[in-house]
Every structure is written in C-alpha cells, then in structure tokens.
Design a protein around this motif. Structure first.
Motif, PDB file in Angstrom:
ATOM      1  N   LYS A   1       0.837  -1.203   0.000  1.00  0.00           N
ATOM      2  CA  LYS A   1       0.000   0.000   0.000  1.00  0.00           C
ATOM      3  C   LYS A   1       0.870   1.250   0.000  1.00  0.00           C
ATOM      4  N   PRO A   2       0.741   2.110  -1.021  1.00  0.00           N
ATOM      5  CA  PRO A   2       1.632   3.271  -1.125  1.00  0.00           C
ATOM      6  C   PRO A   2       1.089   4.536  -0.484  1.00  0.00           C
ATOM      7  N   TYR A   3      -0.009   4.441   0.229  1.00  0.00           N
ATOM      8  CA  TYR A   3      -0.600   5.638   0.841  1.00  0.00           C
ATOM      9  C   TYR A   3      -1.168   5.274   2.214  1.00  0.00           C
ATOM     10  N   THR A   4      -1.472   6.298   2.994  1.00  0.00           N
ATOM     11  CA  THR A   4      -2.079   6.114   4.310  1.00  0.00           C
ATOM     12  C   THR A   4      -3.408   6.857   4.337  1.00  0.00           C
ATOM     13  N   GLU A   5      -4.106   6.759   5.441  1.00  0.00           N
ATOM     14  CA  GLU A   5      -5.389   7.452   5.561  1.00  0.00           C
ATOM     15  C   GLU A   5      -5.206   8.964   5.589  1.00  0.00           C
ATOM     16  N   LYS A   6      -3.987   9.414   5.862  1.00  0.00           N
ATOM     17  CA  LYS A   6      -3.717  10.854   5.874  1.00  0.00           C
ATOM     18  C   LYS A   6      -3.432  11.396   4.475  1.00  0.00           C
ATOM     19  N   THR A   7      -3.209  10.489   3.514  1.00  0.00           N
ATOM     20  CA  THR A   7      -2.949  10.912   2.147  1.00  0.00           C
ATOM     21  C   THR A   7      -4.207  11.546   1.566  1.00  0.00           C
ATOM     22  N   GLU A   8      -3.999  12.619   0.804  1.00  0.00           N
ATOM     23  CA  GLU A   8      -5.142  13.330   0.220  1.00  0.00           C
ATOM     24  C   GLU A   8      -5.941  12.407  -0.691  1.00  0.00           C
ATOM     25  N   LYS A   9      -7.235  12.339  -0.436  1.00  0.00           N
ATOM     26  CA  LYS A   9      -8.109  11.487  -1.230  1.00  0.00           C
ATOM     27  C   LYS A   9      -8.899  12.321  -2.229  1.00  0.00           C
ATOM     28  N   ILE A  10      -8.859  11.907  -3.491  1.00  0.00           N
ATOM     29  CA  ILE A  10      -9.586  12.620  -4.532  1.00  0.00           C
ATOM     30  C   ILE A  10     -10.906  11.875  -4.752  1.00  0.00           C
ATOM     31  N   ALA A  11     -11.564  12.096  -5.853  1.00  0.00           N
ATOM     32  CA  ALA A  11     -12.839  11.442  -6.139  1.00  0.00           C
ATOM     33  C   ALA A  11     -12.645   9.976  -6.497  1.00  0.00           C
ATOM     34  N   ASN A  12     -13.670   9.173  -6.287  1.00  0.00           N
ATOM     35  CA  ASN A  12     -13.727   7.765  -6.709  1.00  0.00           C
ATOM     36  C   ASN A  12     -12.643   6.900  -6.076  1.00  0.00           C
ATOM     37  N   GLY A  13     -12.289   7.188  -4.835  1.00  0.00           N
ATOM     38  CA  GLY A  13     -11.331   6.356  -4.128  1.00  0.00           C
ATOM     39  C   GLY A  13      -9.895   6.492  -4.584  1.00  0.00           C
ATOM     40  N   VAL A  14      -9.575   7.562  -5.303  1.00  0.00           N
ATOM     41  CA  VAL A  14      -8.217   7.791  -5.800  1.00  0.00           C
ATOM     42  C   VAL A  14      -7.441   8.634  -4.792  1.00  0.00           C
ATOM     43  N   TYR A  15      -6.195   8.239  -4.528  1.00  0.00           N
ATOM     44  CA  TYR A  15      -5.337   8.985  -3.610  1.00  0.00           C
ATOM     45  C   TYR A  15      -4.253   9.718  -4.399  1.00  0.00           C
ATOM     46  N   LYS A  16      -4.030  10.973  -4.029  1.00  0.00           N
ATOM     47  CA  LYS A  16      -2.979  11.766  -4.667  1.00  0.00           C
ATOM     48  C   LYS A  16      -1.667  11.535  -3.924  1.00  0.00           C
ATOM     49  N   LEU A  17      -0.697  10.953  -4.617  1.00  0.00           N
ATOM     50  CA  LEU A  17       0.589  10.652  -3.987  1.00  0.00           C
ATOM     51  C   LEU A  17       1.561  11.829  -4.098  1.00  0.00           C
ATOM     52  N   CYS A  18       1.607  12.437  -5.280  1.00  0.00           N
ATOM     53  CA  CYS A  18       2.525  13.559  -5.516  1.00  0.00           C
ATOM     54  C   CYS A  18       1.890  14.523  -6.507  1.00  0.00           C
ATOM     55  N   GLU A  19       2.315  15.763  -6.435  1.00  0.00           N
ATOM     56  CA  GLU A  19       1.897  16.761  -7.421  1.00  0.00           C
ATOM     57  C   GLU A  19       3.030  17.755  -7.609  1.00  0.00           C
TER      58      GLU A  19
END
Length: 235
Positions: free
Chosen positions: A83-101
């Motif tokens: 799992k590359p993200y945690t619950e603190k990772t920003e969550k976008i729509a449809n269950g997608v997590y933003k890892l980097c921007e």
C-alpha cells in the motif's frame, strides 16, 4: 506487471490449461467469454471483473477456482501489493489517492480488487483543473519515473526505457566479443558501461545474448568473409 495485456495473455493461457476455453466476446461490455464443455459459464468484463453467467448453473467451486487463478496470475505478473498511501494521504474522487503533485502533473493511486494498487499520472487542465492525458501503470517504479519525467523533475531526454537499456547492453556485449579494431581505451570504456547497465538492471547479468555467429564471426583478419569461406572449403 508492465500492462494488462501481459496479465491477459498469462491468465487466459492458464484457463486453457484447466480446460476452460476463452473466446473473444461479441458484446462490447465484455473482453472475453469463458466456456466449460461448450457451455458459456462466465464473462470477463472490460473493467477486469469476472461475472458468472446468470442463465446457466455454474458450481460455486468453479467460479472460486477461476477467481483464485486470476489472483494467482496477477501476483505472478508482479502487481504492486504494498500500500503506497495512508489514511492521511489526500483522497480525490472515486477512491483515488494523490501521492505527488508537481506543476500541473499528478501521481495518483487507486486500489483495484484484482491488480491491488494501480497507479496513474495525469495533467490538470488549465481552465478547470480536470484530469487530462491520464496514463495507467501497474508497476510503482514505472509510474514514479513517468511522473518525474512528465512533471519536469528530471530531464526526459536523459532517460532510457528498460527495453532501450537491454538493447544497448546487447550491442555493447557484441562489441566486446566480435572482431573489430577496438582500442584498449574503447574496450575499457565499454566494460564500464556494461557494468553500469547491469547495476541499473541486475537481470542483465543472467541473460543469454543470442548472436548470429555466421554473420558476426565469419570474417578473416581483413574483414572479408569470402576468404574465410574459401579457406573452410579447402580443408
């Protein structure tokens, strides 16, 4: 796993080995139809879901076996299970997590019931910040490399793909072992390059490089293959 096509090839071959025939579906909703003893038992959807045919009786153990085989094949193909993200990772729509921007490029990840963690990179449209030009990856390292190149964090002109590195490695090895007018300096430089490539891709050390020996070695000291042929015939 490089792409879903790799999974399809391996999974459908594994199904065939178990007596389940895979046919191209005539429906736009499905990728393939699965037959057992000429009976249509299940569908493989274009969203990578296995659906039982509701109009025939299919034992639960058969469907469980197909699902288990799909999971086993996906794991064998090297999907990302960490799992590359945690619950603190920003969550976008449809269950997608933003890892980097960075800039207008985003690296995101979403959990998939079959392929575990699927990555994507995309650009943000300047007018409404909507995702555009999305590319999907089933390998974490490839996704990160793509993000770095698309966002400008690294110079894409200085990067090589894995297939390009393999080709370069092959040609460098051929250069060392084929007759040519290489100097000691060239020989040493190529050896250093080969070692560097093998550090980047350790699997290169175990590869067998297939050469066309007649084409590569059928030369005399003057580089004239005809003289060598004549010498062979005179023996």
């Amino acid at each position: 796993m490089k792409s879903k096509n790799e999974f399809y090839k391996a999974f459908f071959a594994a199904l065939a080995a178990q007596g389940i025939e895979v046919r191209r579906s005539t429906s736009a909703d499905y990728l393939a139809d699965l037959y057992l003893k000429d009976q249509l038992i299940a569908f493989y959807t274009r969203t990578d879901v296995l659906e039982k045919n509701p109009f025939v009786t299919v034992p639960d153990r058969v469907m469980s076996s197909i699902h288990d085989l799909a999971r086993k094949t996906a794991l064998q193909q090297g999907i990302c299970t960490e799992k590359p993200y945690t619950e603190k990772t920003e969550k976008i729509a449809n269950g997608v997590y933003k890892l980097c921007e960075h800039g207008d490029v985003v690296l995101a990840c979403k959990h998939h019931p079959l392929f575990e963690f699927v990555f994507s990179t995309y650009r943000l449209a300047p007018d409404n910040q909507a995702p555009v030009q999305r590319q999907y990856f089933y390998n974490k390292e490839e996704a990160m490399e793509n993000f770095a190149a698309r966002s400008g964090l690294v110079d894409a002109r200085k990067l090589f793909s894995e297939s390009e590195l393999i080709l370069i490695h092959d040609e460098m090895v051929k250069f060392l072992i084929t007759p040519n007018d290489k100097t000691i300096e060239q020989f040493e430089q190529v050896q250093i390059l080969i070692e560097h490539l093998e550090d980047l891709l350790p699997s290169l050390k175990e590869r067998d490089i297939h050469l066309d020996y007649e084409a590569e070695f059928a030369h005399d000291v003057d580089g004239n293959p005809e003289l060598l042929d004549a010498a062979e015939l005179s023996r």
